[in-house]
Design a protein around this motif. Sequence first.
Motif, PDB file in Angstrom:
ATOM      1  N   GLU A  26       0.831  -1.211   0.000  1.00 20.03           N
ATOM      2  CA  GLU A  26       0.000   0.000   0.000  1.00 20.03           C
ATOM      3  C   GLU A  26       0.864   1.259   0.000  1.00 20.03           C
ATOM      4  O   GLU A  26       0.545   2.260  -0.620  1.00 20.03           O
TER       5      GLU A  26
ATOM      6  N   GLY B 262       0.812   4.161  -2.713  1.00 21.03           N
ATOM      7  CA  GLY B 262       0.633   5.576  -2.427  1.00 21.03           C
ATOM      8  C   GLY B 262       1.710   6.417  -3.059  1.00 21.03           C
ATOM      9  O   GLY B 262       1.457   7.466  -3.641  1.00 21.03           O
TER      10      GLY B 262
ATOM     11  N   GLY C 277       1.265   6.644  -6.708  1.00 20.03           N
ATOM     12  CA  GLY C 277       0.143   7.540  -7.000  1.00 20.03           C
ATOM     13  C   GLY C 277       0.594   8.996  -7.040  1.00 20.03           C
ATOM     14  O   GLY C 277       0.197   9.768  -7.925  1.00 20.03           O
ATOM     15  N   LEU C 278       1.438   9.385  -6.092  1.00 17.30           N
ATOM     16  CA  LEU C 278       2.001  10.741  -6.093  1.00 17.30           C
ATOM     17  C   LEU C 278       2.841  10.978  -7.342  1.00 17.30           C
ATOM     18  O   LEU C 278       2.746  12.011  -7.997  1.00 17.30           O
TER      19      LEU C 278
ATOM     20  N   GLU D 278       6.351  13.910  -1.967  1.00 18.69           N
ATOM     21  CA  GLU D 278       6.938  12.612  -2.340  1.00 18.69           C
ATOM     22  C   GLU D 278       8.002  12.163  -1.343  1.00 18.69           C
ATOM     23  O   GLU D 278       8.227  10.972  -1.157  1.00 18.69           O
TER      24      GLU D 278
ATOM     25  N   ASP E 110       1.415   7.165   8.018  1.00 15.98           N
ATOM     26  CA  ASP E 110       0.179   6.967   7.281  1.00 15.98           C
ATOM     27  C   ASP E 110      -0.461   8.291   6.883  1.00 15.98           C
ATOM     28  O   ASP E 110      -0.630   9.190   7.691  1.00 15.98           O
TER      29      ASP E 110
ATOM     30  N   PRO F 122      -3.599   8.581   4.373  1.00 24.30           N
ATOM     31  CA  PRO F 122      -4.579   8.192   3.346  1.00 24.30           C
ATOM     32  C   PRO F 122      -5.170   9.408   2.635  1.00 24.30           C
ATOM     33  O   PRO F 122      -5.515   9.340   1.455  1.00 24.30           O
TER      34      PRO F 122
ATOM     35  N   SER G 109      -2.988  10.272  -0.240  1.00 24.80           N
ATOM     36  CA  SER G 109      -3.136   9.306  -1.337  1.00 24.80           C
ATOM     37  C   SER G 109      -4.409   9.575  -2.128  1.00 24.80           C
ATOM     38  O   SER G 109      -4.410   9.540  -3.363  1.00 24.80           O
ATOM     39  N   ARG G 110      -5.498   9.839  -1.398  1.00 21.00           N
ATOM     40  CA  ARG G 110      -6.783  10.122  -2.081  1.00 21.00           C
ATOM     41  C   ARG G 110      -6.660  11.392  -2.920  1.00 21.00           C
ATOM     42  O   ARG G 110      -7.179  11.472  -4.032  1.00 21.00           O
TER      43      ARG G 110
ATOM     44  N   ALA H 202      -3.934  12.603  -4.264  1.00 22.75           N
ATOM     45  CA  ALA H 202      -3.097  12.326  -5.436  1.00 22.75           C
ATOM     46  C   ALA H 202      -3.918  11.673  -6.542  1.00 22.75           C
ATOM     47  O   ALA H 202      -3.769  11.996  -7.731  1.00 22.75           O
ATOM     48  N   GLU H 203      -4.797  10.748  -6.159  1.00 21.94           N
ATOM     49  CA  GLU H 203      -5.654  10.083  -7.157  1.00 21.94           C
ATOM     50  C   GLU H 203      -6.578  11.095  -7.824  1.00 21.94           C
ATOM     51  O   GLU H 203      -6.770  11.085  -9.041  1.00 21.94           O
TER      52      GLU H 203
END
Length: 567
Positions: free
Chosen positions: A5, A9, A12-13, A55, A61, A63, A66-67, A69-70
Amino acid sequence: MGDEEVFAGASGLRRAVELIFSVLSLSHSIRVFAGKWQLIRAKLEELHGGLIAAENFDSGDSPSLSRLAEAVAVTSTECRDLCRRCVDVSYSGKLLMQSDLDVAFAKLDAHAKKLSEIYKTGILTNGFALVVSKPNLGASKEDMRFYVRDLTTRMKVGDLGMKRQALKNLLEVVVEDEKYVKVIVDVGDVVHLLVGFLGSNEVEIQEESAKVVSVVAGFDSYKGVLVCAGVIAPLVKVLDCGSVLGKIAAARCLVKLTENSDNAWCVSAHGGVSVLLKICGGGDCGGDLVGPACGVLRNLVGVEEIKRFMVDEGAVVTFIRLVRSKEEAIQVNSIGFILSIASGDELVRQMVIKEGGIRALLRVLDPKWSYSCKTREVTMRAVEDLCFCSPSSVGVLMNCGFVDQLIYYVRNGEVSIQELALKVAFRLCGTSEEAKKAMGDAGFMPEFVKFLNAKSFEVREMAAEALSGMVIVPRNRKRFVQDDHNIALLLQLLDPEEGNSGNKKFLISILMSLTSCTSGRKKIVSSGYAKNIEKLADAEVSSDAKRLVKKLSTNRFRSMLSGIWHS
């Protein structure tokens, strides 16, 4: 969160960063909807810098990051599609495309705000403060913009350490390459961000932003941008309450901004005049601060109401006291201020004299004190500007021993101050018969005679005119005639073929005055160079020469003249 994960992440960045970069690169080829794309690019650059910094984050953690970045990746993909359609001009309608661009901008703006919120939670460390490398000299405008946008992001969302480092980096590039100044103005929010930092409670943030703003203020075309951003009020506050370094940077900035008199009222309205006078009158500030503070006040005296306020607040006394400072920068700037506030104002000029201004200036010129040549040049000019407007001020000069100081610099000064002293002596000579007498007693005439052979025509002319005025006084004339060399030199310089002479009109005027005494006439006609007068008269070059010949050709001297001139 497992290793898979974490990797997801991170990738994703990376994907979001790469997508943004591709959109930015492609967008520069677009020739339609320029205004909207400029806004979109600004947001993309802000997100790009923030995500690159993220980065390297190692705080555990996240999240939410990560969200985000998406979401950014999705919006960037949509923007890339819009880019291609605008480059190819393949969209179905202008209104629809404008609407799509507005939607894209709104999404990017929301992402940027979300990223700012994530940073403010402290979830990211400052370990990534130096991720983006400074472009090399001669880098493209796009690279420069990207670097400034990255620094801007760090200043907006970073912690104190990141903000401080970003400001230092920004200062470094604007000092090294002035092209960055234009980039700062063009990239949105940077100027307003810097102005906001002037009010920071963190000393280093305040100092560094003041320094950057001062650099920007050095460009005439950008002063208005700073003023419109509201820079003057916080600068005055820094002057009043900031650190010493912050005050120095703020004062230097205000010097540049107040070169435009329209900004004078703004400084005054925010209490700047009182703050500046307090700095100059405090007695505990060095020249690095007092110097530019004086400069601001000098720019403000051009507004009559502000000047009157300064006078009422005791500015004249304050700056006369500063003339006695041991620091050259303070002396020079305080003298400049006194000249500015007294210029064209007889009441203020008389106040300067009454409060001991002339004595303070003459102390600087006293040879027994150690001052730099530059300080003395400035002081000599100040004496000339202040003290030759009324007989009373000239009288104060004479009573304070100025004649003795002046002859010292005419005889012994370095070239720059020697010529300046000669100019002042020339003016003093023209003020009164008492001045001529005092100058004759002090030994000015032999010095003026030496300058008759100077290389500079202006110097030769001043010396000749000053002598022509001095020999009108009987005791000066008698003293002048006693030296046979003086008359011989004057006659020699009257040679029509002499190209390096002073003004012949004044030389003949001197000789005319000398004919008023018998010894003077005798020495003229017996000189081996006496024929030069007749040459000038015969050539009809000078009517003054003809009058001189006529005056010399009295019955008593006619036979002598005939014997000498026609031998």
